[in-house]
Motif scaffolding. Structure first.
Motif, PDB file in Angstrom:
ATOM      1  N   PRO A   1      21.748 -70.741   2.102  1.00  0.00           N
ATOM      2  CA  PRO A   1      22.204 -71.834   2.964  1.00  0.00           C
ATOM      3  C   PRO A   1      21.786 -71.605   4.414  1.00  0.00           C
ATOM      4  CG  PRO A   1      24.015 -70.363   2.435  1.00  0.00           C
ATOM      5  CD  PRO A   1      22.858 -69.926   1.598  1.00  0.00           C
ATOM      6  N   ARG A   2      21.680 -72.713   5.152  1.00  0.00           N
ATOM      7  CA  ARG A   2      21.294 -72.652   6.561  1.00  0.00           C
ATOM      8  C   ARG A   2      22.421 -73.170   7.433  1.00  0.00           C
ATOM      9  NH1 ARG A   2      16.815 -73.760   3.523  1.00  0.00           N
ATOM     10  NH2 ARG A   2      14.927 -72.568   4.007  1.00  0.00           N
ATOM     11  N   ILE A   3      22.434 -72.699   8.673  1.00  0.00           N
ATOM     12  CA  ILE A   3      23.449 -73.134   9.625  1.00  0.00           C
ATOM     13  C   ILE A   3      23.452 -74.658   9.714  1.00  0.00           C
ATOM     14  CG2 ILE A   3      24.049 -73.156  12.092  1.00  0.00           C
ATOM     15  CD1 ILE A   3      23.023 -70.250  12.202  1.00  0.00           C
ATOM     16  N   GLY A   4      24.647 -75.238   9.616  1.00  0.00           N
ATOM     17  CA  GLY A   4      24.783 -76.679   9.720  1.00  0.00           C
ATOM     18  C   GLY A   4      24.599 -77.455   8.442  1.00  0.00           C
ATOM     19  N   ASP A   5      24.350 -76.787   7.321  1.00  0.00           N
ATOM     20  CA  ASP A   5      24.118 -77.491   6.053  1.00  0.00           C
ATOM     21  C   ASP A   5      25.369 -78.231   5.578  1.00  0.00           C
ATOM     22  OD1 ASP A   5      21.468 -76.917   5.653  1.00  0.00           O
ATOM     23  OD2 ASP A   5      21.784 -75.412   4.075  1.00  0.00           O
ATOM     24  N   ARG A   6      25.120 -79.356   4.887  1.00  0.00           N
ATOM     25  CA  ARG A   6      26.157 -80.001   4.090  1.00  0.00           C
ATOM     26  C   ARG A   6      26.092 -79.369   2.705  1.00  0.00           C
ATOM     27  NH1 ARG A   6      23.913 -84.829   6.709  1.00  0.00           N
ATOM     28  NH2 ARG A   6      22.446 -84.835   4.963  1.00  0.00           N
ATOM     29  N   ILE A   7      27.136 -78.661   2.314  1.00  0.00           N
ATOM     30  CA  ILE A   7      27.139 -77.888   1.079  1.00  0.00           C
ATOM     31  C   ILE A   7      28.230 -78.419   0.162  1.00  0.00           C
ATOM     32  CG2 ILE A   7      27.409 -75.590   0.066  1.00  0.00           C
ATOM     33  CD1 ILE A   7      26.502 -74.430   2.762  1.00  0.00           C
TER      34      ILE A   7
ATOM     35  N   ALA B   1      30.687 -69.909   1.957  1.00  0.00           N
ATOM     36  CA  ALA B   1      29.826 -70.886   2.636  1.00  0.00           C
ATOM     37  C   ALA B   1      30.543 -71.513   3.822  1.00  0.00           C
ATOM     38  CB  ALA B   1      29.386 -71.958   1.645  1.00  0.00           C
TER      39      ALA B   1
ATOM     40  N   LEU C   1      30.125 -70.020   7.342  1.00  0.00           N
ATOM     41  CA  LEU C   1      28.843 -70.111   8.048  1.00  0.00           C
ATOM     42  C   LEU C   1      28.954 -71.135   9.174  1.00  0.00           C
ATOM     43  CD1 LEU C   1      26.481 -70.157   4.939  1.00  0.00           C
ATOM     44  CD2 LEU C   1      26.905 -68.231   6.480  1.00  0.00           C
TER      45      LEU C   1
ATOM     46  N   CYS D   1      28.553 -75.339   9.003  1.00  0.00           N
ATOM     47  CA  CYS D   1      28.416 -75.866   7.643  1.00  0.00           C
ATOM     48  C   CYS D   1      29.657 -76.680   7.262  1.00  0.00           C
ATOM     49  CB  CYS D   1      28.215 -74.740   6.637  1.00  0.00           C
ATOM     50  SG  CYS D   1      26.571 -73.994   6.718  1.00  0.00           S
TER      51      CYS D   1
ATOM     52  N   VAL E   1      31.558 -77.903   4.084  1.00  0.00           N
ATOM     53  CA  VAL E   1      31.611 -77.520   2.675  1.00  0.00           C
ATOM     54  C   VAL E   1      32.671 -78.353   1.960  1.00  0.00           C
ATOM     55  CG1 VAL E   1      31.911 -75.629   1.042  1.00  0.00           C
ATOM     56  CG2 VAL E   1      30.908 -75.187   3.299  1.00  0.00           C
TER      57      VAL E   1
ATOM     58  N   ASP F   1      22.682 -80.914   1.380  1.00  0.00           N
ATOM     59  CA  ASP F   1      21.554 -80.010   1.646  1.00  0.00           C
ATOM     60  C   ASP F   1      21.474 -78.897   0.606  1.00  0.00           C
ATOM     61  OD1 ASP F   1      20.739 -81.191   4.242  1.00  0.00           O
ATOM     62  OD2 ASP F   1      22.705 -80.477   4.893  1.00  0.00           O
TER      63      ASP F   1
END
Length: 324
Positions: A143-149, A165, A168, A171, A173, A204
């Protein structure tokens, strides 16, 4: 006379019993552990209980200290917390985690035990193996910083993945589950909650841990353009059919697997299993994780508990076994 213990064995489809277990003779560098708690890894242990380990995976699915062979009789499990009664310094008197089956006492090489950090209580440490799986899964998912997970499946593993997650930066989540009761757990872990079918196709990253083919289909549906769907569920002998003829190719989705038996490729050059498990144990210092332990029974009731959880787990997350 050899020392002995009592161990839980799966003896047939949906059958188990407690058996006397002779302890191995002591060798230099061994330690003797008296179990305090063990945890039931419900997904995998239910497959073992029902005899659903594929023949092709008999070797790869062996637990580190498994006795017997699949399908049965087999002594299986890997979430044991105990007190070291004898062994090389400084281990005697320490509480440790070990990837050992459900058994009252056992003797293992000292290198197989992992002392608990001071901030981690023994009863919470039964989560260590599943948290290690979640760590490896996040490494694979990248995962990357700011992702919608989105994490689909609010079992213990899914909750641990979502909790990691959610730590982070930036993010967002969302834990997705068919059980509305998981909303309370999600809130305690600092996560959003949603029911299947309510999310758009803009994630994401999607982590699937429901153990249900319907969950994986939902994961593919909500994955955004060129995003990754990480599959953490293990289906045993079941066949999974997926709708890959819809938007799967047009959205250029990446479907990948993760399995804790191997260190994630990006970390493999520098990490080994012992370092990874030590990391998982250190992350268990958060008291909120106690919310994931939803029941406890004495070791003497373990055969009945395994049968109950395999047939109808209900709201169970991690179920803990207490030893005398």
């Amino acid at each position: 006379m050899s020392e002995s213990a009592l161990a839980f064995w799966v003896t047939g489809a949906g059958q188990g019993e407690l058996r006397p277990e002779p302890l191995s003779d002591p060798h230099s560098g061994d330690c003797l552990v008296r179990a305090l708690y063990s945890g039931i890894s419900r997904g995998t242990e239910s497959l073992v209980w029902r005899g659903e380990v594929p023949t092709s995976e008999y070797a790869t699915m062996r637990a580190p200290f498994q006795a017997g062979d699949f399908p049965w009789p087999v002594k299986y499990g890997y979430c044991s917390v105990g007190l070291v009664e004898a062994g090389p310094a400084p281990l005697p008197g320490r509480v440790v985690f070990c990837l050992y089956p459900h058994q009252t006492r056992y003797r293992v090489p000292a290198t197989a035990v992992h002392p608990l950090p001071a901030a981690v209580p023994p009863g919470r440490a039964v989560l260590a193996a599943l948290l290690e799986t979640a760590v490896n899964g996040l490494w694979d998912a990248a995962p990357r910083i700011g992702d919608r997970i989105a994490v689909i499946g609010g079992g213990t593993l899914g909750c641990l993945c979502a909790w990691l997650a959610g730590r982070l930066p930036g993010c967002a989540v969302t834990l997705i589950d068919t059980n509305p009761g998981r909303a309370e757990i999600a809130a305690a872990l600092g996560l959003a909650f949603a029911a299947p079918g309510t999310q758009g196709a803009d994630a994401d990253l999607v982590i699937h841990a429901s153990g249900s083919p319907a969950g994986l289909i939902e994961a593919l549906r909500i994955a955004g353009f060129e995003s990754t769907v990480l599959e953490l569920s293990w289906y045993g002998t079941r066949t999974v059919t997926l709708p890959l003829g819809q938007g799967f190719h047009q959205r250029r989705l990446n479907l990948r697997s993760s399995q804790v038996g191997s260190i994630a490729a990006a970390q493999r050059a520098r990490w080994d299993h012992r370092r990874r498990l030590a990391l998982a144990l250190s992350l268990l210092d958060d008291p909120v994780l106690d919310r994931l332990i939803t029941g406890e029974d004495p070791f003497t009731d373990l055969p009945a508990v395994q049968a109950r959880l395999a047939l109808g787990p209900g709201d169970t997350l991690m179920h803990r076994i207490r030893y005398p």
